[in-house]
Design an enzyme around this catalytic site. Structure first.
Site, PDB file in Angstrom:
ATOM      1  N   SER A  51       0.792  -1.240   0.000  1.00 18.58           N
ATOM      2  CA  SER A  51       0.000   0.000   0.000  1.00 18.58           C
ATOM      3  C   SER A  51       0.819   1.282   0.000  1.00 18.58           C
ATOM      4  O   SER A  51       0.238   2.377  -0.015  1.00 18.58           O
ATOM      5  CB  SER A  51      -0.946   0.009   1.201  1.00 18.58           C
ATOM      6  OG  SER A  51      -2.029  -0.866   0.985  1.00 18.58           O
ATOM      7  N   LYS A  54      -0.257   3.739  -2.591  1.00 19.40           N
ATOM      8  CA  LYS A  54      -1.334   4.729  -2.477  1.00 19.40           C
ATOM      9  C   LYS A  54      -0.817   6.169  -2.456  1.00 19.40           C
ATOM     10  O   LYS A  54      -1.569   7.096  -2.760  1.00 19.40           O
ATOM     11  CB  LYS A  54      -2.185   4.433  -1.252  1.00 19.40           C
ATOM     12  CG  LYS A  54      -2.982   3.128  -1.373  1.00 19.40           C
ATOM     13  CD  LYS A  54      -3.864   2.895  -0.163  1.00 19.40           C
ATOM     14  CE  LYS A  54      -4.758   1.664  -0.321  1.00 19.40           C
ATOM     15  NZ  LYS A  54      -4.041   0.407  -0.106  1.00 19.40           N
ATOM     16  N   SER A 108      -5.693   3.336   4.676  1.00 20.10           N
ATOM     17  CA  SER A 108      -5.211   2.410   3.652  1.00 20.10           C
ATOM     18  C   SER A 108      -6.336   1.544   3.091  1.00 20.10           C
ATOM     19  O   SER A 108      -6.143   0.362   2.799  1.00 20.10           O
ATOM     20  CB  SER A 108      -4.094   1.523   4.208  1.00 20.10           C
ATOM     21  OG  SER A 108      -3.248   1.069   3.173  1.00 20.10           O
TER      22      SER A 108
END
Length: 313
Positions: A51, A54, A108
């Site tokens: 993640s 992101k 997240s």
């Protein structure tokens, strides 16, 4: 709790503290003001980044200057059917693009990240093309990002490239603010729901954090990017592939101890390749001009528009 973790870290290290391998398989710590590399371990290894992806997702969305007050409807296509990760964001929810981005960065949330790409100009194909351009603009030559969430292990990079991504991300006020909120009430279809940061160090006593993003999939282990201020230094740390959240936290604690001078780095003369090394001979790491923020200042919210679901053909 942090004191207990800190005590455990102290007990686990020998006299040559930082010559002992950390829990993270790749580590890079760079002084932001000078670009000087302070600590590194396997910084060139190209690995899945989970993640941490992101941060890139947020940058390209902000670069597109989309209406941040526009309501996005979370679609069934946003649900993770690959890793089957959980989400507290119901399908059919109406959420402003600003709050969707906050969910992606702070909590997240994978459905949120997927929705940002789906509603990008040109849809997922347009998003992927924009990411490819951004990667090139930042000079991230060892990075491939194929989708917005980080659930795919094909999203890969190394610690050196991720420092560039962090440097670029830190120039976006929206990203630094959203990623460092310890908790926030998010308006989901008119109902306020509290979400918390996935990084337990955000908001903890003694931590001055300017950018934060955690990551985890089984192929990537526990990952972390943070900008911190400690010992009069502004520094970026990248920790990749720790075996557990506790190991990731212990590594961050020890990096901060090094920055504050509480424990000098002692590198053994015959240190193994897996040990942490102190370094000052490497060139300065910079984000290219492509990392400058193009996002407009947050405006007063106006009447929201609804992005309809895309019909499946």
């Amino acid at each position: 709790m942090f004191k207990k973790l800190f005590a455990a870290a102290l007990m686990s290290f020998s006299v040559a503290a930082f010559a002992v391998p950390f829990g993270s398989q790749s580590v890079l710590v760079v002084e932001d003001d000078t670009g000087k590399i302070l600590l590194e371990k396997n910084a060139d290894a190209v690995v899945p980044i989970a993640s941490l992806t992101k941060l890139m997702t947020a940058m390209v969305v902000l670069d597109a200057n989309q209406d941040m007050d526009e309501l996005i409807e979370i679609d069934r296509s946003d649900v993770d059917t690959f890793k089957h990760s959980s989400s507290r964001v119901p399908v059919g929810s109406l959420i402003s693009r600003r709050d969707v981005m906050q969910l992606a960065l702070m909590s997240s949330d994978n459905r949120a990240a997927a929705a940002l790409a789906r509603t990008f100009p040109g849809g997922n194909a347009g998003f992927k093309a924009a990411v490819k351009r951004k990667i090139a603009a930042l000079g991230m030559t060892q990075t491939v990002i194929e989708e917005p969430t980080g659930l795919s292990p094909r999203n890969r990079s190394n610690a050196g490239d991720l420092v560039k991504m962090a440097a670029a991300s830190s120039k976006y006020p929206e990203i630094t603010r959203m990623s460092t909120e310890s908790k926030e009430l998010i308006n989901i279809s008119g109902r306020k729901v509290e979400y918390r940061n996935t990084n337990r160090l955000v908001g903890a006593d003694g931590w001055d954090i300017g950018l934060s993003k955690t990551g985890y999939i089984s192929e990537a282990g526990r990952c972390l990017i943070m900008n911190i201020k400690a010992g009069g230094k502004n520094a970026t740390m990248v920790l990749l592939n720790a075996s557990a959240s506790s190991a990731r936290i212990l590594d961050a604690l020890n990096v901060r101890r090094f920055l504050t001078g509480d424990e000098p780095v002692r590198v053994a003369k015959a240190a193994s390749s897996s040990g942490i090394k102190a370094s000052s001979a490497r060139p300065r790491v910079k984000a290219s001009a492509g990392g400058k923020a193009k996002a407009k200042a947050v405006k007063k919210r106006t009447k929201a528009k609804v992005v309809p679901k895309r019909r499946k053909k």
